[in-house]
Write a protein that holds these residues in place. Sequence first.
Motif, PDB file in Angstrom:
ATOM      1  N   THR A 162      33.141  50.637  30.922  1.00 26.75           N
ATOM      2  CA  THR A 162      32.462  49.438  31.410  1.00 26.75           C
ATOM      3  C   THR A 162      33.412  48.570  32.226  1.00 26.75           C
ATOM      4  O   THR A 162      33.025  47.994  33.247  1.00 26.75           O
ATOM      5  CB  THR A 162      31.893  48.631  30.226  1.00 26.75           C
ATOM      6  OG1 THR A 162      30.975  49.456  29.497  1.00 26.75           O
ATOM      7  CG2 THR A 162      31.154  47.393  30.705  1.00 26.75           C
ATOM      8  N   LEU A 163      34.662  48.500  31.808  1.00 27.14           N
ATOM      9  CA  LEU A 163      35.655  47.744  32.579  1.00 27.14           C
ATOM     10  C   LEU A 163      35.852  48.356  33.967  1.00 27.14           C
ATOM     11  O   LEU A 163      36.063  47.630  34.946  1.00 27.14           O
ATOM     12  CB  LEU A 163      36.983  47.700  31.829  1.00 27.14           C
ATOM     13  CG  LEU A 163      37.019  46.840  30.575  1.00 27.14           C
ATOM     14  CD1 LEU A 163      38.361  46.980  29.870  1.00 27.14           C
ATOM     15  CD2 LEU A 163      36.758  45.380  30.919  1.00 27.14           C
ATOM     16  N   GLN A 164      35.764  49.659  34.051  1.00 25.57           N
ATOM     17  CA  GLN A 164      35.889  50.304  35.363  1.00 25.57           C
ATOM     18  C   GLN A 164      34.726  49.912  36.265  1.00 25.57           C
ATOM     19  O   GLN A 164      34.913  49.702  37.476  1.00 25.57           O
ATOM     20  CB  GLN A 164      35.950  51.821  35.204  1.00 25.57           C
ATOM     21  CG  GLN A 164      36.235  52.567  36.501  1.00 25.57           C
ATOM     22  CD  GLN A 164      37.554  52.143  37.127  1.00 25.57           C
ATOM     23  OE1 GLN A 164      38.587  52.162  36.465  1.00 25.57           O
ATOM     24  NE2 GLN A 164      37.525  51.744  38.404  1.00 25.57           N
ATOM     25  N   LYS A 165      33.534  49.792  35.702  1.00 27.41           N
ATOM     26  CA  LYS A 165      32.378  49.342  36.489  1.00 27.41           C
ATOM     27  C   LYS A 165      32.619  47.920  37.013  1.00 27.41           C
ATOM     28  O   LYS A 165      32.250  47.592  38.145  1.00 27.41           O
ATOM     29  CB  LYS A 165      31.104  49.384  35.651  1.00 27.41           C
ATOM     30  CG  LYS A 165      30.628  50.772  35.301  1.00 27.41           C
ATOM     31  CD  LYS A 165      29.173  50.783  34.843  1.00 27.41           C
ATOM     32  CE  LYS A 165      28.940  50.029  33.570  1.00 27.41           C
ATOM     33  NZ  LYS A 165      27.526  50.129  33.103  1.00 27.41           N
ATOM     34  N   ILE A 166      33.216  47.076  36.168  1.00 28.75           N
ATOM     35  CA  ILE A 166      33.522  45.714  36.586  1.00 28.75           C
ATOM     36  C   ILE A 166      34.558  45.723  37.719  1.00 28.75           C
ATOM     37  O   ILE A 166      34.440  44.982  38.705  1.00 28.75           O
ATOM     38  CB  ILE A 166      34.029  44.886  35.385  1.00 28.75           C
ATOM     39  CG1 ILE A 166      32.878  44.649  34.393  1.00 28.75           C
ATOM     40  CG2 ILE A 166      34.622  43.561  35.833  1.00 28.75           C
ATOM     41  CD1 ILE A 166      33.284  43.949  33.104  1.00 28.75           C
ATOM     42  N   LYS A 167      35.574  46.563  37.590  1.00 31.45           N
ATOM     43  CA  LYS A 167      36.593  46.668  38.633  1.00 31.45           C
ATOM     44  C   LYS A 167      35.992  47.153  39.948  1.00 31.45           C
ATOM     45  O   LYS A 167      36.314  46.629  41.026  1.00 31.45           O
ATOM     46  CB  LYS A 167      37.705  47.625  38.183  1.00 31.45           C
ATOM     47  CG  LYS A 167      38.541  47.103  37.032  1.00 31.45           C
ATOM     48  CD  LYS A 167      39.573  48.130  36.606  1.00 31.45           C
ATOM     49  CE  LYS A 167      40.386  47.639  35.422  1.00 31.45           C
ATOM     50  NZ  LYS A 167      41.378  48.638  34.967  1.00 31.45           N
ATOM     51  N   ASP A 168      35.115  48.137  39.864  1.00 31.69           N
ATOM     52  CA  ASP A 168      34.474  48.666  41.080  1.00 31.69           C
ATOM     53  C   ASP A 168      33.627  47.587  41.745  1.00 31.69           C
ATOM     54  O   ASP A 168      33.630  47.451  42.979  1.00 31.69           O
ATOM     55  CB  ASP A 168      33.606  49.879  40.727  1.00 31.69           C
ATOM     56  CG  ASP A 168      34.427  51.078  40.278  1.00 31.69           C
ATOM     57  OD1 ASP A 168      35.651  51.095  40.535  1.00 31.69           O
ATOM     58  OD2 ASP A 168      33.844  51.995  39.655  1.00 31.69           O
ATOM     59  N   TYR A 169      32.895  46.828  40.944  1.00 32.87           N
ATOM     60  CA  TYR A 169      32.065  45.750  41.487  1.00 32.87           C
ATOM     61  C   TYR A 169      32.937  44.709  42.191  1.00 32.87           C
ATOM     62  O   TYR A 169      32.609  44.236  43.285  1.00 32.87           O
ATOM     63  CB  TYR A 169      31.264  45.097  40.364  1.00 32.87           C
ATOM     64  CG  TYR A 169      30.457  43.893  40.786  1.00 32.87           C
ATOM     65  CD1 TYR A 169      29.129  44.030  41.196  1.00 32.87           C
ATOM     66  CD2 TYR A 169      31.015  42.610  40.776  1.00 32.87           C
ATOM     67  CE1 TYR A 169      28.383  42.916  41.593  1.00 32.87           C
ATOM     68  CE2 TYR A 169      30.286  41.504  41.169  1.00 32.87           C
ATOM     69  CZ  TYR A 169      28.976  41.660  41.573  1.00 32.87           C
ATOM     70  OH  TYR A 169      28.252  40.555  41.963  1.00 32.87           O
ATOM     71  N   ALA A 170      34.039  44.345  41.551  1.00 34.12           N
ATOM     72  CA  ALA A 170      34.929  43.356  42.147  1.00 34.12           C
ATOM     73  C   ALA A 170      35.465  43.847  43.486  1.00 34.12           C
ATOM     74  O   ALA A 170      35.494  43.098  44.480  1.00 34.12           O
ATOM     75  CB  ALA A 170      36.075  43.042  41.186  1.00 34.12           C
TER      76      ALA A 170
END
Length: 212
Positions: A162-170
């Motif tokens: 989930t943190l990777q999804k947040i990083k990708d979004y950023a």
Amino acid sequence: MEKIDYKKMFKELYQPEAVPKMIDVPPMKFIQVDGHGDPNEPEGEYQKAVEILYALSYTIKMSFKKQQTAIGYHDYVVLPLEGLWQVEDNEEFDSSNKSKLYWTSMIRQPDFVDEAVFKIAMELTRRKKPQLALEKARLVSFTEGLCVQCMHLGSYDDEPATLQKIKDYAEENSLLFDLSEERRHHEIYLSDFRKSDVSNMRTVLRYPVKKR
């Protein structure tokens, strides 16, 4: 009078979707306790901090009902446990080595809770539970500001996906992570891991960001 449930009133803060979105988090009041080390250690520092937070939060909820007019009390649902996390040397958050974690455990408080209410709650709680290290607790106004958040479903150990999804979004939205001593990896625990099936656990993950 119906109880106020802040999780329902502020769905944007407590009920995000399982896809990342940007949010500007307003100032809120919290009781906080700082600590260091593995949160899973039985009878450890983290477990004692959580006990302090719930003891004070429920004392406030139950002890001021007769003073509604004087302090603006309204009945409410105690808010969920939250945590701010960082790793030694301010490295990127990684929960795999839990002994290196620094954390601030906290529970949001209604607006009527001020220093006077908090002081009384400390005194009342100390009488009931003198074994608690209440001196570690403090009442603060915490302003988080611009963040990206996402609902994480499942085990805490699966949070990296989930943190990777947040990083990708950023990255896709020209945002930079803005981690510091004041702005940290943030988790809101909507499920009780002692009572919930791991696959159904819901945790809000929030990361501070700034625009490029």
